[in-house]
Scaffold this active site. Structure first.
Site, mmCIF file in Angstrom:
data_model
loop_
_atom_site.group_PDB
_atom_site.id
_atom_site.type_symbol
_atom_site.label_atom_id
_atom_site.label_comp_id
_atom_site.label_asym_id
_atom_site.label_seq_id
_atom_site.Cartn_x
_atom_site.Cartn_y
_atom_site.Cartn_z
ATOM 1 N N HIS A 105 -2.942 -2.023 9.213
ATOM 2 C CA HIS A 105 -4.111 -1.118 8.830
ATOM 3 C C HIS A 105 -5.306 -1.811 9.365
ATOM 4 C CE1 HIS A 105 -7.465 -0.106 6.137
ATOM 5 N NE2 HIS A 105 -7.155 0.940 6.232
ATOM 6 N N HIS B 194 1.717 5.962 0.515
ATOM 7 C CA HIS B 194 0.654 5.484 1.548
ATOM 8 C C HIS B 194 0.992 3.956 2.045
ATOM 9 C CE1 HIS B 194 -3.853 3.741 1.976
ATOM 10 N NE2 HIS B 194 -3.554 4.681 2.699
#
Length: 310
Positions: free
Chosen positions: A83, A41
């Site tokens: 992100h 991730h």
């Protein structure tokens, strides 16, 4: 373009052979051939600053073939891997540009973002790490012979980001048949964005993030190959319901669960028969699932391994 296409073809045939024996063994354990895929991730973000090239390299060092990232767009139209929709949490933007609050990605040029330190917040050893452009990120993933789960982040903030991302992927050699076969998935929380990607490039494997009602799955199956929910929202019956539908490429729809960082949760979601597990600490997940398989005396009951894009 031509050189990149040739390089991509060479990598497709030689990539596995170029892995060291140890990393290849780990790659097999990471789900490519047996059980759920394990996806690092934002790279191996439990061990290196998220979405940086260092995190991609750490995932490769640990033997993981799949990495996940997030894509946003700068003021001057460059795609960068980050992100958050602002730069505060993972860079020193407040120090470098103190008068530019609220420090949104879309308010800074690519050159300005390239000046920022995206590693010191994680640890001094990563001081000076930069926010990579999508091109830089793709080049590193290609160099490491890895696969990519790419998330279009906040597409409502960046009209046309779907087409632009596909253009970058094409320019970097990632939309040839070898990459789209089993090395690339594009996902988003926005079903409309995923549908757009499918309409623009039907060959690309796509995923919708979230847990839509089972009653909506027939519609999603028209343009999404995967439904990728938070692990806390999952049940065995939900995973079975997703698997019962056939996606746009004629395969059963798949489920990637996120974000799993502990052994107990890893074993639980693997028991739901998910196809992939997304983790900041992929080595923890891999070890837990390996132990579970050893305890069971084999992988009985699995769906026969990770098949996305094949």
């Amino acid at each position: 373009m031509h050189a990149r296409a040739v390089a991509a073809m060479t990598t497709a045939f030689l990539g596995v052979a170029l892995l060291t024996p140890l990393s290849h063994a780990r790659a097999v354990q990471s789900g490519d051939d047996d059980g759920p895929a394990v996806i690092a991730h934002r790279g191996a973000s439990g061990y290196a600053p998220e979405n940086t090239l260092a995190a991609v390299d750490k995932a490769a060092e640990l033997g993981f073939r799949w990495v996940e990232n997030d894509v946003q767009r700068t003021r001057d139209g460059e795609l960068v891997v980050l992100h958050d929709d602002n730069l505060r949490r993972t860079t020193d933007v407040e120090e470098v540009f103190p008068d530019r609050s609220p420090w949104k990605v879309k308010d800074f040029t690519a050159a300005e973002i390239a000046r920022l330190d995206a590693g010191s917040w994680f640890g001094s050893r990563y001081a000076g790490a930069r926010v990579p452009t999508l091109e830089q990120y793709l080049e590193r993933v290609e160099h490491n012979h890895q696969k990519l789960l790419l998330e279009l982040k906040n597409p409502h903030l960046y009209p046309g980001i779907e087409q632009q991302t596909l253009k970058v992927l094409a320019n970097e050699g990632w939309l040839d048949r070898w990459h789209v076969a089993d090395r690339l998935v594009v996902q988003s929380f926005s079903a409309d964005s995923v549908r757009t990607v499918h309409e623009l490039k039907p060959a690309v494997t796509t995923g919708v993030l979230g847990t839509p009602p089972v009653s909506d799955l027939p519609e999603y199956a028209e343009f999404a190959d995967q439904i990728n929910p938070s692990h806390g929202s999952l049940s065995m019956s939900y995973v079975s319901s997703v698997h019962a539908f056939t996606g746009p490429h004629g395969r059963p729809m798949e489920v990637f669960a996120w974000t799993v960082d502990d052994a107990d949760t890893a074993r639980r979601v693997a028991g739901y028969d998910v196809d992939g597990v997304i983790s900041n600490r992929p080595d923890v997940v891999r070890e837990a699932m390996d132990e579970d398989t050893d305890d069971a005396g084999g992988a009985d009951g699995s769906r026969g391994g990770f098949t996305v894009g094949r």
